[in-house]
Each structure stands twice: as structure tokens, then as C-alpha cells.
Write an enzyme that holds these catalytic residues in place. Structure first.
Site, PDB file in Angstrom:
ATOM      1  CD  GLU A   1     -10.288   4.495   0.169  1.00 25.68           C
ATOM      2  OE1 GLU A   1      -9.998   5.700   0.184  1.00 25.68           O
ATOM      3  OE2 GLU A   1      -9.410   3.786  -0.252  1.00 25.68           O
TER       4      GLU A   1
ATOM      5  CB  SER B   1      -0.058  -8.094  -1.334  1.00 23.14           C
ATOM      6  OG  SER B   1      -0.998  -8.904  -0.642  1.00 23.14           O
TER       7      SER B   1
ATOM      8  CE  LYS C   1      -4.249  -1.631   0.055  1.00 19.89           C
ATOM      9  NZ  LYS C   1      -5.348  -1.293  -0.940  1.00 19.89           N
TER      10      LYS C   1
END
Lengths: 412, 271
Positions: free
Chosen positions: A114, A381, A92
Site C-alpha cells: 500500500e 527521514s 523506507k
């Protein structure tokens, strides 16, 4: 036009993508399109982005041959792209760095985001602290309850976390609320969307920032494994880690691209988050894409053991890749993901995020059907520290106790 | 001439500002919404905007979100709202009805099917909040084919250059969103609205309605000095949700009648 040249100037990937927002947001998005176009190829911007990725995020992340697991599966060789080793523990942050640098160039002192599980919220709060920006994170009140530790992390980093009580009180509602904030404060505020969804230019921009993952693999795999992989496997919620590793490989037609959606308790039960597998095209959150919806076009509530996959839509580029058969999309249930999670812990000494465990589960399934000289590359990830409570609860274990059973047999 | 154009022509002739209330279909029930619609017309509404409930009303503030949630809780969807318009038409053949909602329920029904059903139910105009003109050319053409007016929003942030894009597709009237932000937000800067309206009128010949932020007689009067129509949503929903459902129509109608009187008083003085 090559597939990799999409989207068009208005953000369309074939029939998907676009700018489906109220008039009040159009100007801000046009400004962002223009600003991003000016910066994306600017050597100064690229240098700054890469410098942050190297010295702050810790890139490049390695590719790693999961030898013991490959051996136990007894088929294709499984490799991991170690995005779990990034600062803050997941992919991220790649995107957050890129968008925060843009916010800085646009002169916006306030960023909003968000978040579902809290990973994107933590990454945003992190870069906001790093660049000295005010940060507000919208999070469904239901998710706040489930992810107390990430809420605390965001607050430690100086962010305000605003509980969202509307709708299903989860990620999609947090996204609605962040959009409302943005409409209201558009002059001072940059909205850092966490995935390859939303109105143009977000799907393209987030993909571009995340494609550092695939670009590194293109260089690393020939060096470490002797060649490019036969298939790349990544989990898909909104789809940012998958687009990040898929995109640089789109032109490599011999490399299969496989996205893994969350089947939750099973597709037939309706309690899942598999938009591409079980959804229909529609319009939500600024773009046209596959959506989980009822007959009336109302968005359905979704379920997955991993909060990061628990979303009723999916990035429009995935919708396009599915229709064109350049990528395949499959599903993995909660139970299968949980089994792969335990295997990865016990066999490789890596605690994966439950999201990534979906990709791992499919890799193990697929590897078993393939010869030993084949190579599968899984995008790992994120790391699973955030999932300790969920795993303990779901495995029916006390927090202190050691999960029993022989790892090699658990998966079968 | 369709009902929207006829209404604005008639009002213009008598120097009257159009009053356009918004209610969500199915809030609190479909039957009560029907009663509310008739009562609003009796209280002086010239056009009724009827909201189609949606699970993710991104452009709406908390008041209209709540209205949408109450309607959804009873399973009210687009086809029920179309039936509601048909029911309304049994007693009212004159008052224009404009549907306001989001793209997905329409796409789920199929845009062509929707346009046909909307026309036969007696709908006059359609405002799809998340269809800006760039994404709406096909849909607008489809509406026109069925004699339905595509209604578009104009925002304070809309650059002058985009106004002509909007003008090319818009019919009936355009809806100027007088505030940045969502429905039901903040306070209103009348001088700012006047400036923007003058700019809009240079590019768009249609009547201009103003909404978002109009809450009482004073703000309605201030806006009426510049606008062809005053649109009021959140404040009416608040009347509907406060108190017993069976008296909701009286409350909403009673409140709107006060606004009507205030608007007419200003017009008389101005004339």
C-alpha cells in the site's frame, strides 16, 4: 521484562498491537511469524540484509552537524541522521529490502504494497525489480492524482499501480485493499507493509529492519559529536522512521525520545493526523492502537501537508511508549513544517521531505530553549524532491520562482 | 434455550437446511432495512445476519463495502443498528438475529455496554470479523454472560490444530468461509467445501454455516448437501441496490424465496 523485549509472542505491546484480522488471514500471519523467527537471527539472512544495505542502499548514512542552522537558532546543537541519502531517497527502503528477502525465502514470487505519498510504493517497486518479483501497489485514487510523479516512478520500475476508489480514496483505503488482495492470493503473495503498524509480526519486523538507523547513530554520535544526543526527534505518521531510530535507544534512559505528529491546520480544527495526541485507542488494520475516530468508532478522515503522515492510526509500539512516558509526542502544523522546510533548504542546502520537516520544526523550537552544549539528533527521514509541487502550491509560488525572504527570520 | 440453538434443533428435526441472509443495517435506510428483515423471514430466512456499518471493512468485497458506505452516508452506526433490532423484535420474537461487524465500533461503545444493550435489544449472536479467537477470549466470555452467542469464522486456511481453539469459544454455529478472499468473490469448489466441512465437524460439534460465494439456487443446493446452513450476503445486497429503495424488501424477499424453494426441494428428495 525490559521495554525493548516487547512485543510478546502474540505481538502485544501492553494493551496494544496484537492480531486483529479475519480468520482468513490468521494462517498466513502465523506462517510469517514462524518464518521471521527462523530468519531474524540467522547469520546468513543477516549477512544478506546487511550486504544489500551496504551495496544497494548505500548505508551507513552519515550523521551531520547542522552548524549554520544551530548557530541561527542560538541554542542546542542540531544534528541530522541523513536517511535522505538512501537509495530511493528515504528510510523506507531499509524495510523493503528486509521483507523482500523474506519473501524470497518463503518462495513467494509476487509482492504487494500500500502507499500514500508513493514513497513506500516506490521503495517496494524498486526492491521488486532488484529481486525479479511481480509487484502490485495499491494507492488511493486521490493520492494518485496528487503524486503523479511517484506513480510514474513505480511504473518505470515495472510495478502495477492499482487505484483504490473506496472510502476516502487515500492511504487507509489502499491498506484495506492490499489486505483484500492478500487474503485472496495468500499462497503466491507477500504483503510488504510499509510502516510499524498492521497485525503482528509487522510492527516488530518493520521496527527491526528500520532499527539499523538507530544502531548506526549509537556508534556514529560518540565518534562525530563526542557523545550520545540529549534528545532524538523524529516525525510520526505510522511511525517507522521514528521506531527505527528510537528502538536502539530505549535502554539509554537519559536520551529523550520525541515523536512529532502532524497537526495539519491545527488540532482544534479537526483537520490533522495526530493520532497519539488527539486520538483514542481502538482496533484498525490488524492492531490495537491510538486512532482518530468519531463517537461511533468510525475512522475519521485525516489531513496533513505531508501525505506520508496522513494516516488515522499509528504503530502500536508508539502507543505503548506514550502510555509509559518513555517517549513524548508533540505536534507541528502544516505552516510550521513548511517554514522549517524552507529554512533547511536555504541554511543547510538540504531539501527535506515535508514529513521530516515536521521533526526539523520541532527541533528548532526545542533547541532555542536549550543551552549550546546540548545535542539534538533529528531523523531526516527523506528528501523532498517528491514534494516540489506541494511546496510550490502551498507557498503560493510559481514553480520557477525563488522563495523570497530572509531564511533566518522566516521561521520566527 | 436461546433462539439460535432452538432454531437449529427444530430444523434438524425436519431435515431442513437453515437459510441465513445477510443485510447491512441502514442500507439503503434504517426503515427499509427493517422492512427487508421481515420480508426475508417471510421468504424463508431462519436466521438474519445484520451488518454493522464500518468505515474500513477490510474483509469485505466491493458489494458489501458499498452497502456500508450507503449506511454511513446517513450516519448509521452501532447504536442505530441495535435500535433496529429492537424495532424488529416488536413484530418478530422468534427469528434469531446475529450482528456481524468489526471490532472498533464495539470498542468505541465499550464491550460491556455493547453486550448489555445487544441483549436487551434482542440480539442473539455476534460475529466480530477482526476478533480471531486468540484476541476474543474476554469478549466471548462477556457475550456469554449476557446469553449472546459468540460466532466465529473458519477459513479454508485454518489449520486443524486451531479448530479446537475456535471450538472452545464458539457458540450457536460457526461460519465457514468457503472461499479464500473477501465477501462476494469468485467461484465455489463444492468438493473442497465438503472435505473441509468433514474436518471441521471432527473438532466442532456446532452447526456449520457456509458462506462467501453462494449466488444462486444451484450453488445453494450444492452447499446444502454438506452444510447445516447456507449464508448469503453480497447477492442479496445486489438485489437491494438495484432498483428503487421502496421496493427493495420485495426484491430481496422474492429472490430469497427462490433459494428457499430450491433448498427445500433438495431436502425433500434427500429425506
Amino acid at each position: 521484562m525490559q521495554m525493548a523485549d516487547l512485543p510478546d509472542s502474540r505481538g502485544h505491546f501492553g494493551p496494544y498491537g496484537g492480531v486483529f484480522v479475519a480468520e482468513t488471514l490468521v494462517h498466513a500471519l502465523e506462517e510469517l511469524v514462524e518464518q521471521y523467527a527462523r530468519n531474524r537471527n540467522d547469520p546468513g539472512f543477516i549477512h544478506e540484509f546487511e550486504d544489500e544495505l551496504t551495496h544497494y542502499v548505500g548505508r551507513p548514512t552519515p550523521v551531520y552537524h547542522a552548524r549554520r542552522w544551530s548557530e541561527k537558532v542560538g541554542g542546542a546543537q542540531i544534528w541530522f541522521k541523513r536517511e535522505d541519502l538512501n537509495h530511493t531517497g528515504a528510510h523506507k527502503i531499509n524495510n523493503c529490502i528486509g521483507q523482500a528477502l523474506l519473501a524470497k525465502r518463503l518462495g513467494k514470487p509476487r509482492v504487494i504494497a500500500e502507499t500514500g505519498a508513493g514513497q513506500h510504493g516506490v521503495a517496494t517497486a524498486t526492491v521488486a525489480a532488484r529481486f525479479g518479483m511481480e509487484c502490485v501497489v495499491y494507492m488511493g485514487s486521490e493520492d494518485i492524482r496528487r503524486q503523479a510523479q511517484n506513480v510514474f516512478r513505480m511504473k518505470l520500475l515495472g510495478a502495477s499501480v492499482v487505484p483504490v476508489e473506496s472510502g476516502s480514496k487515500t492511504l487507509k483505503d489502499a491498506l484495506n485493499e492490499a489486505m483484500r488482495d492478500w487474503v485472496t492470493n495468500v499462497e503466491s503473495t507477500f504483503y510488504i507493509i510499509g510502516t510499524v503498524a498492521g497485525p503482528h509480526p509487522y510492527p516488530m519486523m518493520v521496527r527491526d529492519f528500520q532499527s539499523v538507523i538507530g544502531k548506526e547513530c549509537l556508534v556514529q554520535m560518540p565518534q562525530a559529536a563526542g557523545r550520545q544526543p540529549d534528545a532524538i526527534i523524529a516525525c510520526v505518521g505510522g511511525g517507522s522512521n521514528a521506531m527505527g531510530i528510537f528502538y536502539p535507544y530505549l535502554a539509554h534512559e537519559h536520551v529523550r525520545l520525541i515523536g512529532v505528529e502532524a497537526a495539519g491546520e491545527g488540532i482544534a480544527t479537526g483537520r490533522h493526523s495526530a493520532s497519539l495526541t488527539a486520538g483514542r485507542p481502538g482496533v484498525l488494520h490488524g492492531n490495537r492502537t491510538y486512532l482518530l475516530q468519531n463517537e461511533d468508532g468510525q475512522i475519521r478522515e485525516t489531513h496533513s501537508i505531508s501525505a506520508g503522515l496522513d494516516y488515522p492510526g499509528v504503530g502500536p509500539e508508539h502507543a505503548w511508549l506514550k502510555d509509559n512516558h518513555r517517549a513524548e509526542y508533540v505536534t507541528i502544523t502544516d505552516d510550521e513544517a513548511l517554514a522549517a522546510f524552507h529554512q533547511c533548504c536555504r541554511i543547510e542546502g538540504i531539501i527535506p521531505a515535508l514529513e521530516s520537516a515536521h521533526a526539523l520544526a520541532h527541533a528548532a523550537k526545542l533547541a532555542a530553549t536549550m543551552p549550546r552544549d546540548r545535542i539534538l539528533l533529528v531523523n531526516l527521514s527523506g528528501r523532498g524532491d517528491k514534494d516540489m509541487n506541494t511546496v510550490a502550491e502551498r507557498s503560493g509560488l510559481a514553480f520557477q520562482c525563488r522563495p523570497g525572504g530572509e531564511p533566518a527570520t522566516r521561521a520566527q | 434455550m436461546n433462539r439460535i440453538d432452538a432454531t437449529f434443533t427444530r430444523l434438524r428435526a425436519v431435515g431442513r437446511t437453515a437459510l441465513i441472509p445477510y443485510v447491512t443495517g441502514g442500507d439503503p435506510t434504517l426503515a427499509v432495512t427493517l422492512a427487508i428483515m421481515h420480508q426475508l423471514v417471510e421468504a424463508g430466512a431462519d436466521v438474519v445476519e445484520l451488518g454493522v456499518p464500518f468505515s474500513d471493512p477490510m474483509a469485505d468485497g466491493p458489494v458489501i463495502q458499498r452497502a456500508s458506505e450507503r449506511a454511513l452516508a446517513q450516519g448509521v452506526g452501532l447504536k442505530d443498528v441495535l435500535q433496529l433490532v429492537a424495532d424488529f423484535r416488536r413484530r418478530d420474537a422468534l427469528t434469531p438475529v446475529v450482528l456481524m461487524g468489526y471490532a472498533n465500533p464495539i470498542e468505541a461503545m465499550g464491550a460491556a455496554v455493547f453486550a448489555e444493550r445487544a441483549r436487551s435489544a434482542g440480539v442473539d449472536g455476534v460475529l466480530v470479523v477482526d476478533y480471531p479467537p486468540e484476541e476474543a477470549a474476554e469478549f466471548a466470555a462477556l457475550l456469554e454472560l449476557h446469553q449472546l452467542a459468540p460466532i466465529f469464522l473458519v477459513a479454508p486456511t485454518t489449520p486443524a490444530a486451531r479448530l479446537s481453539t475456535i471450538a472452545a469459544l464458539a457458540r450457536g454455529y460457526v461460519y465457514y468461509v468457503s472461499l479464500k478472499g473477501v465477501t462476494g468473490a469468485g467461484h465455489l469448489d463444492t468438493a473442497d467445501v465438503a472435505r473441509h466441512l468433514a474436518e471441521i465437524r471432527r473438532s466442532i460439534a456446532l452447526p456449520v454455516g457456509v458462506g462467501f460465494g453462494i449466488r444462486d439456487a444451484a450453488s445453494a443446493q450444492a452447499i446444502a448437501a454438506h452444510a447445516d446452513a447456507v449464508v448469503i450476503g453480497s447477492r442479496i445486497i445486489q438485489e437491494i441496490e438495484t432498483g428503487p429503495p421502496d421496493a427493495a424488501a420485495e426484491r430481496a424477499g422474492g429472490w430469497l424465496a427462490g433459494i428457499r424453494a430450491a433448498l427445500d426441494a433438495v431436502r425433500k428428495e434427500a429425506a
